[in-house]
Motif scaffolding. Structure first.
Motif, mmCIF file in Angstrom:
data_model
loop_
_atom_site.group_PDB
_atom_site.id
_atom_site.type_symbol
_atom_site.label_atom_id
_atom_site.label_comp_id
_atom_site.label_asym_id
_atom_site.label_seq_id
_atom_site.Cartn_x
_atom_site.Cartn_y
_atom_site.Cartn_z
ATOM 1 N N GLN A 192 0.833 -1.205 0.000
ATOM 2 C CA GLN A 192 0.000 0.000 0.000
ATOM 3 C C GLN A 192 0.867 1.255 0.000
ATOM 4 O O GLN A 192 0.544 2.241 -0.661
ATOM 5 C CB GLN A 192 -0.931 0.014 1.223
ATOM 6 C CG GLN A 192 -2.008 -1.054 1.192
ATOM 7 C CD GLN A 192 -2.963 -0.921 2.361
ATOM 8 O OE1 GLN A 192 -3.305 0.180 2.785
ATOM 9 N NE2 GLN A 192 -3.418 -2.053 2.899
ATOM 10 N N VAL A 193 1.995 1.206 0.714
ATOM 11 C CA VAL A 193 2.901 2.357 0.782
ATOM 12 C C VAL A 193 3.424 2.721 -0.605
ATOM 13 O O VAL A 193 3.615 3.900 -0.927
ATOM 14 C CB VAL A 193 4.075 2.057 1.744
ATOM 15 C CG1 VAL A 193 5.170 3.114 1.638
ATOM 16 C CG2 VAL A 193 3.567 1.967 3.183
ATOM 17 N N SER A 194 3.605 1.714 -1.460
ATOM 18 C CA SER A 194 4.146 1.975 -2.801
ATOM 19 C C SER A 194 3.181 2.776 -3.661
ATOM 20 O O SER A 194 3.567 3.296 -4.716
ATOM 21 C CB SER A 194 4.499 0.656 -3.495
ATOM 22 O OG SER A 194 3.322 -0.079 -3.802
ATOM 23 N N LEU A 195 1.911 2.888 -3.221
ATOM 24 C CA LEU A 195 0.928 3.639 -3.995
ATOM 25 C C LEU A 195 0.904 5.126 -3.639
ATOM 26 O O LEU A 195 0.259 5.912 -4.339
ATOM 27 C CB LEU A 195 -0.478 3.053 -3.760
ATOM 28 C CG LEU A 195 -0.695 1.577 -4.118
ATOM 29 C CD1 LEU A 195 -2.115 1.155 -3.744
ATOM 30 C CD2 LEU A 195 -0.449 1.346 -5.599
ATOM 31 N N PRO A 237 -2.061 6.945 5.720
ATOM 32 C CA PRO A 237 -1.615 7.887 4.674
ATOM 33 C C PRO A 237 -2.226 7.590 3.297
ATOM 34 O O PRO A 237 -2.440 8.510 2.515
ATOM 35 C CB PRO A 237 -0.090 7.712 4.642
ATOM 36 C CG PRO A 237 0.257 7.127 5.973
ATOM 37 C CD PRO A 237 -0.902 6.266 6.337
ATOM 38 N N LEU A 238 -2.509 6.298 3.016
ATOM 39 C CA LEU A 238 -3.134 5.960 1.739
ATOM 40 C C LEU A 238 -4.586 6.418 1.746
ATOM 41 O O LEU A 238 -5.082 6.995 0.770
ATOM 42 C CB LEU A 238 -3.040 4.454 1.479
ATOM 43 C CG LEU A 238 -3.678 3.964 0.174
ATOM 44 C CD1 LEU A 238 -3.036 4.637 -1.032
ATOM 45 C CD2 LEU A 238 -3.571 2.447 0.057
ATOM 46 N N LYS A 239 -5.267 6.172 2.854
ATOM 47 C CA LYS A 239 -6.658 6.603 2.979
ATOM 48 C C LYS A 239 -6.755 8.115 2.807
ATOM 49 O O LYS A 239 -7.704 8.634 2.220
ATOM 50 C CB LYS A 239 -7.189 6.191 4.363
ATOM 51 C CG LYS A 239 -8.706 6.231 4.475
ATOM 52 C CD LYS A 239 -9.158 5.958 5.895
ATOM 53 C CE LYS A 239 -8.793 4.579 6.350
ATOM 54 N NZ LYS A 239 -9.332 4.305 7.706
ATOM 55 N N ASP A 240 -5.744 8.811 3.313
ATOM 56 C CA ASP A 240 -5.715 10.272 3.225
ATOM 57 C C ASP A 240 -5.592 10.763 1.788
ATOM 58 O O ASP A 240 -6.010 11.873 1.458
ATOM 59 C CB ASP A 240 -4.535 10.793 4.066
ATOM 60 C CG ASP A 240 -4.493 12.304 4.131
ATOM 61 O OD1 ASP A 240 -5.539 12.910 4.469
ATOM 62 O OD2 ASP A 240 -3.439 12.891 3.826
ATOM 63 N N ARG A 241 -5.012 9.916 0.917
ATOM 64 C CA ARG A 241 -4.799 10.315 -0.480
ATOM 65 C C ARG A 241 -5.988 9.970 -1.382
ATOM 66 O O ARG A 241 -5.983 10.298 -2.558
ATOM 67 C CB ARG A 241 -3.520 9.654 -1.016
ATOM 68 C CG ARG A 241 -2.233 10.287 -0.473
ATOM 69 C CD ARG A 241 -1.032 9.392 -0.766
ATOM 70 N NE ARG A 241 0.233 10.091 -0.608
ATOM 71 C CZ ARG A 241 0.830 10.319 0.556
ATOM 72 N NH1 ARG A 241 0.251 9.919 1.684
ATOM 73 N NH2 ARG A 241 1.998 10.951 0.607
#
Length: 484
Positions: A192-195, A237-241
């Motif tokens: 997920q971080v890679s996204l 952080p992904l949800k935030d994006r």
């Protein structure tokens, strides 16, 4: 299929280069102004999910569809393809759908630098601009983003430092397309971080290559609520994006649920012509799912998928079809007895809590059917009193007395003529049904005759026994006595 042209011809045609957000927005606006349906086949979402989707698209957001299983999340994502232009021009041979106006790969930049206006342009149909990936624990960064291809390096005799040795993953190949990542919480946190950068900055990194590739992608994610998905969660952080998170839901009425089932169930035209399904039978089928969602035996956090009733409808029709074959008749009607055939559709699609596990899936399925029967029965007939005062007649007194001297055996394989002749031979039953359901169709009234008997057995006014081929109804206590 459009023919290939040159970049010069494309410019002369007046084509305007658009981002995927601009393209989807323009087509959405056109459909709204023309009063055309934007998302077809999404019953029950007209005043909830669909308006939120429209706003998310107009805002240019990536979208996360959050909801329990069987709430049409994937269908919503796939329906967005219809908001794309029918054809899109790309630099011919590009792996990542390079726009000739804004090339981002080395291949496309070099080709345009060499050929200029004579650069060959090919067309991609919108059906090829939809990419879907199910997030499973084994998905890795190379699958999604890419990796170095040693075979390409050896074939082209290039060092690993050359950008041309890269093999692009699914996301770069979805440039200028819709990319759907299903069950996002199942994706490992490190993946997920890679996204992060792809969603926010548009650049990707493959094996140390820092590539400024402003990928133009409409992301749609689907997920179950995190409190249910024990396998993982969406990292903050992904949800935030993700610009818009939209909650889906189950149909709120039986009528809407029926529309979904009728749309999705795979029933052949031949079966539809030979098998009559009373409206009350369709309603009862949906009621089973509604009861299951509120049942103390079923885990509410896991949800009860709309696929339960779709599969159950197919099993219901299969039971009637088997009767057609075994009785060698041309037409039949779905009966309440046939509802025993939907038990496999229920047991495979509900998650039980501890109490349900203790009782067993088959028992729970029968309880759900019985509860649905009682709900439907009480909307049509007077309630069955638990205690009866001696000498005071109820609407069911004569019917119960009939069974003091008689019993009724209903066989799965009876033809319609034989089956309903048995039911119509019970005069008090016919009278109860005619008195309370005179406005219903004949098929529904026939279905009600079984409904009354079933309700009386659930209320313990009659006994019901069953075997592989038949149901037998007796006076309360007699059936148990005979079985013992």
């Amino acid at each position: 299929m459009k023919n290939d042209i040159t970049f010069k011809e494309l410019k002369k045609s007046g084509y305007t280069d658009k981002t995927i957000n601009q393209e989807i927005q323009a087509n959405l606006i056109a459909k709204i102004k023309a009063k055309e349906p934007v998302f077809e086949g999404l019953w029950g979402y007209e005043d909830s999910v669909v308006p939120q989707l429209k706003k998310a698209i107009l805002a240019g957001h990536h979208i996360n569809l959050l909801g329990l299983r069987g709430q049409a999340k994937t269908r919503i994502a796939r329906s967005m393809v219809n908001l794309l232009d029918e054809y899109m021009p790309v630099v011919k041979g590009s792996e990542i759908n390079d726009s000739p106006f804004q090339p981002i790969s080395k291949y496309a930049r070099d080709l345009i630098a060499e050929h200029g206006d004579e650069t060959p342009i090919s067309w991609v149909h919108r059906s090829n601009r939809f990419f879907e990936k199910l997030a499973t624990p084994d998905v890795n960064v190379a699958d999604l983003i890419g990796d170095i291809d040693p075979i390409k390096a050896a074939t082209l005799k290039l060092p690993y430092s050359d950008e041309r040795v890269l093999h692009y993953g699914m996301i770069p190949r979805a440039n200028r397309s819709i990319f759907v990542l299903n069950e996002l919480p199942d994706l490992q946190a490190r993946i997920q971080v890679s996204l992060f950068n792809i969603l926010q900055e548009g650049d990707i990194q493959i094996r140390g290559f820092q590539l400024r590739m402003p990928l133009d992608i409409q992301f749609v994610f689907t997920a179950n609520p995190e409190d249910y998905t024990n396998r993982g969660s969406i990292v903050t952080p992904l949800k935030d994006r993700i610009g818009s998170q939209i909650f889906t839901h189950y149909p709120k009425t039986i009528a809407l649920a029926r529309q979904i089932t009728e749309q999705e169930a795979l029933i052949s035209a031949e079966d539809r012509s030979q098998i009559q399904i009373p409206g009350l039978a369709k309603d009862l089928l949906e009621e089973v799912a509604f009861v299951a969602r509120d049942s103390e035996y079923v885990d509410a956090k896991s949800g009860v998928s709309a696929r339960l009733t779709i599969s159950a409808m197919e099993n219901l029709v299969a039971a009637a079809k088997l009767r057609l074959i075994e009785s060698d008749t041309e037409k039949t009607t779905v009966r309440l007895l046939d509802f025993m055939s939907i038990i496999p559709s229920i047991t495979g699609k509900i998650e039980l809590v501890y109490e349900g596990e203790q009782e067993g899936a088959d028992y729970v399925a029968k309880v759900l059917i019985d509860q649905a029967v009682m709900i439907q029965f009480e909307t049509l007939f007077p309630r069955i009193s638990k205690l009866e005062k001696e000498g005071i007649k109820t609407p069911y007194t004569d019917l119960i007395k009939w069974f003091n001297k008689n019993h009724l055996e209903l066989n799965y394989t009876d033809t319609d003529e034989e089956f309903y002749a048995k039911l119509n031979s019970i005069t008090p039953l016919v009278e109860v049904v005619e008195e309370n359901t005179s406005e219903l169709s004949k098929e529904d009234q026939d279905f009600c005759k079984e409904l009354v008997l079933w309700a009386l057995t659930i209320s313990k006014k009659l006994d019901k026994s069953e075997n592989q081929s038949a149901f037998t109804f007796d006076s309360a206590g007699i059936g148990q006595y005979l079985r013992n």
